[in-house]
Design an enzyme around this catalytic site. Structure first.
Site, PDB file in Angstrom:
ATOM      1  N   CYS A 120       0.839  -1.200   0.000  1.00  0.00           N
ATOM      2  CA  CYS A 120       0.000   0.000   0.000  1.00  0.00           C
ATOM      3  C   CYS A 120       0.873   1.249   0.000  1.00  0.00           C
ATOM      4  CB  CYS A 120      -0.912  -0.012   1.229  1.00  0.00           C
ATOM      5  SG  CYS A 120      -1.966   1.458   1.375  1.00  0.00           S
ATOM      6  N   CYS A 123       0.381   2.956   3.674  1.00  0.00           N
ATOM      7  CA  CYS A 123       0.806   2.395   4.967  1.00  0.00           C
ATOM      8  C   CYS A 123       1.773   1.213   4.840  1.00  0.00           C
ATOM      9  CB  CYS A 123      -0.414   1.959   5.771  1.00  0.00           C
ATOM     10  SG  CYS A 123      -1.326   0.574   5.019  1.00  0.00           S
ATOM     11  N   CYS A 169      -7.458  -1.019   1.184  1.00  0.00           N
ATOM     12  CA  CYS A 169      -6.470  -1.547   2.119  1.00  0.00           C
ATOM     13  C   CYS A 169      -7.140  -1.712   3.480  1.00  0.00           C
ATOM     14  CB  CYS A 169      -5.288  -0.579   2.226  1.00  0.00           C
ATOM     15  SG  CYS A 169      -4.106  -1.010   3.520  1.00  0.00           S
ATOM     16  N   CYS A 172      -5.495   0.849   6.280  1.00  0.00           N
ATOM     17  CA  CYS A 172      -5.650   2.314   6.283  1.00  0.00           C
ATOM     18  C   CYS A 172      -6.826   2.800   5.442  1.00  0.00           C
ATOM     19  CB  CYS A 172      -4.366   2.983   5.800  1.00  0.00           C
ATOM     20  SG  CYS A 172      -4.075   2.773   4.023  1.00  0.00           S
ATOM     21  N   CYS A 192      -8.508  -5.390 -10.235  1.00  0.00           N
ATOM     22  CA  CYS A 192      -8.058  -4.303 -11.118  1.00  0.00           C
ATOM     23  C   CYS A 192      -7.655  -3.112 -10.249  1.00  0.00           C
ATOM     24  CB  CYS A 192      -9.205  -3.941 -12.065  1.00  0.00           C
ATOM     25  SG  CYS A 192      -8.746  -2.799 -13.374  1.00  0.00           S
TER      26      CYS A 192
END
Length: 204
Positions: A120, A123, A169, A172, A192
């Site tokens: 990510c 984070c 995510c 976060c 995607c």
């Protein structure tokens, strides 16, 4: 000869009845609002308690080699828009924190074939392994499964008059992209993703 009958007051009794009715009505209304208020307080407390419980999230930790190390329960990463905007590029902020979408074929990882992990951008939570990446022809990096079901979350997205499953995510809440049921085996799924929501780290 008919004697005058003593006059009977017709005001005292009705007044007493009206007073009683008003008292009962006021009591009923008070009880009603008291009940509503109590339910609202209970609901508000339940919401706060739920928010407190969901402030922690369980995610799976992966090494630089892509090996699962352990599952941990840690507080969600929460920052202000000002903090996110200082950390991210303008495009990454627009996509990851404002649910935007990068243009097809414009992303850095649309045709990337490097060996490693996609984490990510906000984070560093591990999201996808390059071993599950495939060419979808859509212009966005696509994967047939996340590195761990714990590390991503799915929610309904009805924006733009469409019904889609949004992927974020889990640590976060960064917007990553969407998942579709037209991917390859073994899952038949196509995650995607937006390149700007990801950070590719070569396998350690």
């Amino acid at each position: 000869m008919i004697k005058d009958r003593p006059s009977i007051s017709t005001t005292d009794k009705p007044n007493d009845e009206s007073s009683s009715r008003r008292t009962l009505l006021k009591g009923g209304i008070a009880a009603l609002f008291s009940g509503i208020f109590s339910r609202e307080v209970v609901a508000a407390n339940a919401t706060k308690e739920s928010a407190t419980k969901t402030s922690d999230v369980s995610i799976e930790i992966f090494s630089a080699a892509g090996k699962s190390e352990k599952v941990v329960t840690i507080p969600k990463v929460i920052k202000t828009d000002e903090q996110w905007s200082k950390q991210l590029s303008v495009q990454a902020f627009k996509v990851a924190r404002r649910d935007g979408t990068e243009r097809a074929f414009s992303g850095e990882y649309a045709k990337s074939h490097g060996d490693g992990l996609y984490r990510c951008i906000c984070c560093a939570n591990a999201l996808f392994d390059s071993k599950t990446k495939f060419e979808s022809g859509t212009g966005w990096p696509s994967f047939w499964q996340p590195i761990s079901a714990l590390n991503v979350s799915k929610s309904s997205d009805r924006s733009f008059g469409m019904q889609r499953d949004e992927i974020s995510c889990a640590l976060c809440d960064a917007h990553l992209g969407h998942v579709f049921n037209d991917g390859p085996k073994p899952t038949g799924l196509r995650y995607c993703m937006n390149s700007v929501s990801l950070n590719f780290v070569p396998r350690g």
